[in-house]
Every structure is written in structure tokens, then in C-alpha cells.
Write an enzyme that holds these catalytic residues in place. Structure first.
Site, PDB file in Angstrom:
ATOM      1  N   HIS A  57      10.484  -2.390  -7.292  1.00 53.08           N
ATOM      2  CA  HIS A  57       9.371  -1.436  -7.216  1.00 53.08           C
ATOM      3  C   HIS A  57       9.884  -0.107  -6.681  1.00 53.08           C
ATOM      4  O   HIS A  57      10.622  -0.069  -5.693  1.00 53.08           O
ATOM      5  CB  HIS A  57       8.278  -2.002  -6.297  1.00 53.08           C
ATOM      6  CG  HIS A  57       7.087  -1.116  -6.132  1.00 53.08           C
ATOM      7  ND1 HIS A  57       6.373  -0.623  -7.198  1.00 53.08           N
ATOM      8  CD2 HIS A  57       6.475  -0.631  -5.008  1.00 53.08           C
ATOM      9  CE1 HIS A  57       5.363   0.119  -6.747  1.00 53.08           C
ATOM     10  NE2 HIS A  57       5.419   0.136  -5.425  1.00 53.08           N
ATOM     11  N   ASP A  74       3.660   5.453  -2.360  1.00 52.12           N
ATOM     12  CA  ASP A  74       3.676   4.162  -3.043  1.00 52.12           C
ATOM     13  C   ASP A  74       2.494   4.154  -4.010  1.00 52.12           C
ATOM     14  O   ASP A  74       1.349   4.253  -3.566  1.00 52.12           O
ATOM     15  CB  ASP A  74       3.542   3.032  -2.022  1.00 52.12           C
ATOM     16  CG  ASP A  74       3.340   1.670  -2.664  1.00 52.12           C
ATOM     17  OD1 ASP A  74       3.566   1.537  -3.882  1.00 52.12           O
ATOM     18  OD2 ASP A  74       2.945   0.737  -1.938  1.00 52.12           O
ATOM     19  N   CYS A 125       5.663   2.476 -12.001  1.00 53.51           N
ATOM     20  CA  CYS A 125       5.815   2.991 -10.636  1.00 53.51           C
ATOM     21  C   CYS A 125       6.817   4.143 -10.561  1.00 53.51           C
ATOM     22  O   CYS A 125       6.580   5.151  -9.885  1.00 53.51           O
ATOM     23  CB  CYS A 125       6.198   1.877  -9.670  1.00 53.51           C
ATOM     24  SG  CYS A 125       7.621   0.878 -10.164  1.00 53.51           S
TER      25      CYS A 125
END
EC number: 3.4.22.39
Length: 206
Positions: A57, A74, A125
Site C-alpha cells: 500500500h 493515506d 493508492c
């Protein structure tokens, strides 16, 4: 991350198109040392896993020395405990090293995204991180929202990440992300079909 998500080379190419490169330290795995001896705005894309795993991630991190603010972005908006639980990722060490090396009083302000803009099964992401860094280098005092880059995205509370009633909001965010990159990144335009396949909204379900 060849089958899903974004590679380091891809992220660096997009960052270059977005004119972030003069402030960009690079892409790193979980061993990112922090912003050391930096007296100007600077930023990085950091993976929660070791490079040897292929990556899990992507997060974006940025340093604004004027306000002594350490930004951590994030796209899922996970809490510190959730980052540790899901990814075994902790950033206290690199934050501490950044504080020690970059400020006379060894004190920084942590500004962290705490709401969700990315769908739970999306593999975009890294692309969202590039978008955030574009906002940061242009509006370093207010990169999360209220700027032309990130402002159009709508966030939802993290606890609603899997809530069926907000999935359309998160899907729309990803469409806005793609449109932003189509407008601003020649690399993305040249590889759009492949990138969209690897970062699809439901990629993690495939």
C-alpha cells in the site's frame, strides 16, 4: 506490483509530469528514513511493506519547513493503530528522525489524512498519492482540501470504508483521479488503459 497497483517507475514518471520532481525525494519502501536536514519543502511516496515483497500500500509523506508540518496522506485514512494492524506499519521512527534533523527545537506538527477517499478494493493508492503531492507542492499550507487539485474529491469517515451506501462516492473519486491524470500527465495518457486495469476500483476482488 506488476499485476495490480502502481510500480515505482510508474509513480516517478507521473510525479515528473506533475512537476513535483524538484521537491521529490523518490519512492521508498517501509524503511524510508524520513526528511533529514531538509530546509525546503520536500516529499516522497512510501510503501507500507519492504521492497522485497513487491509492495502492499502506498502512502505520501511531505515536509513543510515553514510551518514545521509533517504531512502523511493515506487514501484510506486509516488510524495509526489500523495502519499497524493491517500493514504492520509504524511511522513514529521516521517522524522522530525528521524532527531531530530538520528543526532547531526538534518539534514538528503531524497533519494526517483521517478520512477515506479510495474504495476498499481499489488499487489506485499510488495514483492518489501522486495527486496529493501535486496539491502539496502547489499549496503546501493546505494540501488535503480546499485547493483545486484535492478539493473536488469527497471523503467519507474511515469506518464507512466498506459501507455500500458510499461506494458510489469513492468510485466517483477514482474517476476524478483518472481525469486529473489524463489532463496533467503525458505518461498516464500514453498508458491509460493498462494503468486503469491495474488500479481498477474493484481490482482487489479480481
Amino acid at each position: 506490483m506488476a499485476e495490480g497497483g502502481s510500480s515505482e517507475e510508474e509513480l516517478r514518471a507521473i510525479v515528473r509530469d506533475l512537476a513535483v520532481t524538484p521537491f521529490f525525494l523518490g519512492t521508498f519502501d517501509k524503511r524510508f528514513p524520513g526528511f533529514i536536514s531538509s530546509q525546503r519543502i520536500t516529499c516522497a511516496v512510501v510503501n507500507t511493506a519492504g521492497r522485497e515483497t513487491g509492495g502492499v500500500h502506498w502512502l505520501a509523506m511531505a515536509w513543510n519547513p515553514r510551518s514545521k508540518t509533517f504531512y502523511m496522506f493515506d487514501p484510506f485514512g486509516f488510524s495509526d493503530s489500523k495502519l499497524k494492524q493491517v500493514y504492520s506499519f509504524e511511522y513514529e521512527g521516521l517522524l522522530r528522525r525528521s524532527a531531530i534533523a530538520s528543526t532547531p527545537d526538534r518539534c514538528v506538527t503531524l497533519a494526517k489524512s483521517n478520512e477515506t477517499i479510495q474504495g476498499p478494493n481499489s488499487a489506485a493508492c499510488g495514483l492518489f498519492c501522486c495527486m496529493f503531492l501535486h496539491a502539496f507542492v502547489n499549496w503546501p499550507d493546505n494540501p488535503f482540501n480546499h485547493n483545486p487539485t484535492m478539493g473536488p474529491l469527497k471523503s467519507v469517515p474511515n469506518y464507512k470504508l466498506y459501507d455500500p451506501t458510499v461506494q458510489h462516492v469513492l468510485w466517483e473519486n477514482q474517476e476524478k483521479l483518472y481525469k486529473f491524470l489524463e489532463k496533467n500527465s503525458a505518461y498516464f495518457r500514453a498508458h491509460a488503459a493498462a494503468i486503469k486495469t491495474r488500479t481498477a476500483f474493484n481490482k482487489l476482488k479480481q
